[in-house]
Write a protein that holds these residues in place. Structure first.
Motif, PDB file in Angstrom:
ATOM      1  N   LEU A 114     -31.153 -18.897  12.952  1.00 34.76           N
ATOM      2  CA  LEU A 114     -32.057 -17.767  13.186  1.00 34.76           C
ATOM      3  C   LEU A 114     -31.330 -16.454  12.935  1.00 34.76           C
ATOM      4  O   LEU A 114     -31.821 -15.591  12.202  1.00 34.76           O
ATOM      5  CB  LEU A 114     -32.588 -17.788  14.620  1.00 34.76           C
ATOM      6  CG  LEU A 114     -33.254 -16.490  15.103  1.00 34.76           C
ATOM      7  CD1 LEU A 114     -34.508 -16.175  14.303  1.00 34.76           C
ATOM      8  CD2 LEU A 114     -33.526 -16.546  16.585  1.00 34.76           C
TER       9      LEU A 114
ATOM     10  N   TYR B 292     -40.723  -6.142  15.813  1.00 32.35           N
ATOM     11  CA  TYR B 292     -39.784  -7.162  16.283  1.00 32.35           C
ATOM     12  C   TYR B 292     -40.496  -8.198  17.157  1.00 32.35           C
ATOM     13  O   TYR B 292     -40.359  -9.396  16.949  1.00 32.35           O
ATOM     14  CB  TYR B 292     -38.641  -6.497  17.066  1.00 32.35           C
ATOM     15  CG  TYR B 292     -37.509  -7.432  17.399  1.00 32.35           C
ATOM     16  CD1 TYR B 292     -36.371  -7.464  16.603  1.00 32.35           C
ATOM     17  CD2 TYR B 292     -37.552  -8.262  18.514  1.00 32.35           C
ATOM     18  CE1 TYR B 292     -35.321  -8.309  16.901  1.00 32.35           C
ATOM     19  CE2 TYR B 292     -36.506  -9.113  18.817  1.00 32.35           C
ATOM     20  CZ  TYR B 292     -35.392  -9.129  18.006  1.00 32.35           C
ATOM     21  OH  TYR B 292     -34.350  -9.978  18.308  1.00 32.35           O
TER      22      TYR B 292
ATOM     23  N   VAL C 187     -40.436 -11.632  15.119  1.00 28.68           N
ATOM     24  CA  VAL C 187     -39.293 -12.468  15.495  1.00 28.68           C
ATOM     25  C   VAL C 187     -39.743 -13.699  16.260  1.00 28.68           C
ATOM     26  O   VAL C 187     -39.142 -14.763  16.150  1.00 28.68           O
ATOM     27  CB  VAL C 187     -38.232 -11.646  16.255  1.00 28.68           C
ATOM     28  CG1 VAL C 187     -37.143 -12.536  16.835  1.00 28.68           C
ATOM     29  CG2 VAL C 187     -37.621 -10.625  15.302  1.00 28.68           C
TER      30      VAL C 187
ATOM     31  N   TYR D 170     -34.592  -7.291  11.182  1.00 33.62           N
ATOM     32  CA  TYR D 170     -35.065  -7.100  12.555  1.00 33.62           C
ATOM     33  C   TYR D 170     -33.898  -7.008  13.522  1.00 33.62           C
ATOM     34  O   TYR D 170     -33.905  -6.199  14.452  1.00 33.62           O
ATOM     35  CB  TYR D 170     -36.014  -8.231  12.960  1.00 33.62           C
ATOM     36  CG  TYR D 170     -37.291  -8.225  12.168  1.00 33.62           C
ATOM     37  CD1 TYR D 170     -38.294  -7.299  12.445  1.00 33.62           C
ATOM     38  CD2 TYR D 170     -37.495  -9.135  11.142  1.00 33.62           C
ATOM     39  CE1 TYR D 170     -39.471  -7.280  11.702  1.00 33.62           C
ATOM     40  CE2 TYR D 170     -38.664  -9.124  10.400  1.00 33.62           C
ATOM     41  CZ  TYR D 170     -39.647  -8.194  10.682  1.00 33.62           C
ATOM     42  OH  TYR D 170     -40.798  -8.170   9.956  1.00 33.62           O
TER      43      TYR D 170
ATOM     44  N   ASP E 206     -30.819 -15.851   9.288  1.00 32.80           N
ATOM     45  CA  ASP E 206     -31.990 -15.969   8.420  1.00 32.80           C
ATOM     46  C   ASP E 206     -32.239 -14.628   7.723  1.00 32.80           C
ATOM     47  O   ASP E 206     -32.359 -13.596   8.390  1.00 32.80           O
ATOM     48  CB  ASP E 206     -33.202 -16.364   9.264  1.00 32.80           C
ATOM     49  CG  ASP E 206     -34.457 -16.596   8.454  1.00 32.80           C
ATOM     50  OD1 ASP E 206     -34.755 -15.790   7.542  1.00 32.80           O
ATOM     51  OD2 ASP E 206     -35.166 -17.566   8.739  1.00 32.80           O
TER      52      ASP E 206
ATOM     53  N   ILE F  94     -40.369 -16.150  13.548  1.00 29.16           N
ATOM     54  CA  ILE F  94     -39.131 -16.569  12.887  1.00 29.16           C
ATOM     55  C   ILE F  94     -38.340 -17.501  13.803  1.00 29.16           C
ATOM     56  O   ILE F  94     -37.824 -18.532  13.357  1.00 29.16           O
ATOM     57  CB  ILE F  94     -38.292 -15.348  12.465  1.00 29.16           C
ATOM     58  CG1 ILE F  94     -39.074 -14.469  11.487  1.00 29.16           C
ATOM     59  CG2 ILE F  94     -36.966 -15.796  11.834  1.00 29.16           C
ATOM     60  CD1 ILE F  94     -38.461 -13.093  11.251  1.00 29.16           C
ATOM     61  N   ALA F  95     -38.257 -17.170  15.075  1.00 32.16           N
ATOM     62  CA  ALA F  95     -37.553 -18.030  16.039  1.00 32.16           C
ATOM     63  C   ALA F  95     -38.212 -19.407  16.096  1.00 32.16           C
ATOM     64  O   ALA F  95     -37.521 -20.436  16.128  1.00 32.16           O
ATOM     65  CB  ALA F  95     -37.529 -17.380  17.415  1.00 32.16           C
TER      66      ALA F  95
ATOM     67  N   TYR G 249     -34.834 -12.568   9.274  1.00 29.72           N
ATOM     68  CA  TYR G 249     -34.520 -12.013  10.594  1.00 29.72           C
ATOM     69  C   TYR G 249     -33.537 -10.837  10.521  1.00 29.72           C
ATOM     70  O   TYR G 249     -33.631  -9.902  11.319  1.00 29.72           O
ATOM     71  CB  TYR G 249     -33.933 -13.081  11.523  1.00 29.72           C
ATOM     72  CG  TYR G 249     -33.439 -12.489  12.820  1.00 29.72           C
ATOM     73  CD1 TYR G 249     -34.337 -12.136  13.826  1.00 29.72           C
ATOM     74  CD2 TYR G 249     -32.094 -12.224  13.026  1.00 29.72           C
ATOM     75  CE1 TYR G 249     -33.897 -11.550  15.002  1.00 29.72           C
ATOM     76  CE2 TYR G 249     -31.643 -11.642  14.198  1.00 29.72           C
ATOM     77  CZ  TYR G 249     -32.554 -11.310  15.180  1.00 29.72           C
ATOM     78  OH  TYR G 249     -32.104 -10.719  16.340  1.00 29.72           O
TER      79      TYR G 249
END
Length: 111
Positions: free
Chosen positions: A69, A20, A24, A78, A72, A27-28, A75
């Motif tokens: 987000l 994570y 993440v 996660y 997504d 991704i963020a 995501y």
């Protein structure tokens, strides 16, 4: 309008954390998010201490970016792992300053 995502977590199973934390973040960033802080160093100055082991503060250009987000497809697994391995509270605030918008709360004159 700039918004801030405040994530308070009490980790109950650490198995999800390594992936994570690494994935993440990326991704963020693709959703215009920027971590301002991710910390387990929490000091309560007033009020009852919250039962949390970590707090993260992220900044996004808009609420839509945060929602993008959270939905997504990359995501989603996660987020599911985070929810299985922690008790979490996610809060979203914008950057408005209510001083001046409420009659009894006015902005101070700053010279």
């Amino acid at each position: 309008m700039t918004v801030y995502l405040i994530a308070e977590l009490k980790v109950t199973d650490e198995a999800w954390l390594p992936d994570y934390v690494v994935r993440v973040h990326e991704i963020a960033a693709r959703h215009n998010g920027r971590y301002l802080s991710r910390s387990t160093n929490i000091e309560t100055l007033e009020g009852e201490p919250r039962d949390v082991t970590g707090i993260a503060l992220l900044e996004f250009p808009s609420r839509d970016d945060v929602l993008a987000l959270m939905s997504d497809p990359e995501y989603v697994p996660y987020g599911e792992a985070r929810r299985r391995g922690s008790i979490c509270h996610y809060r979203l605030i914008d950057d408005t300053d209510i001083a001046g918008a409420i009659p009894y709360l006015t902005k101070p004159d700053i010279a």
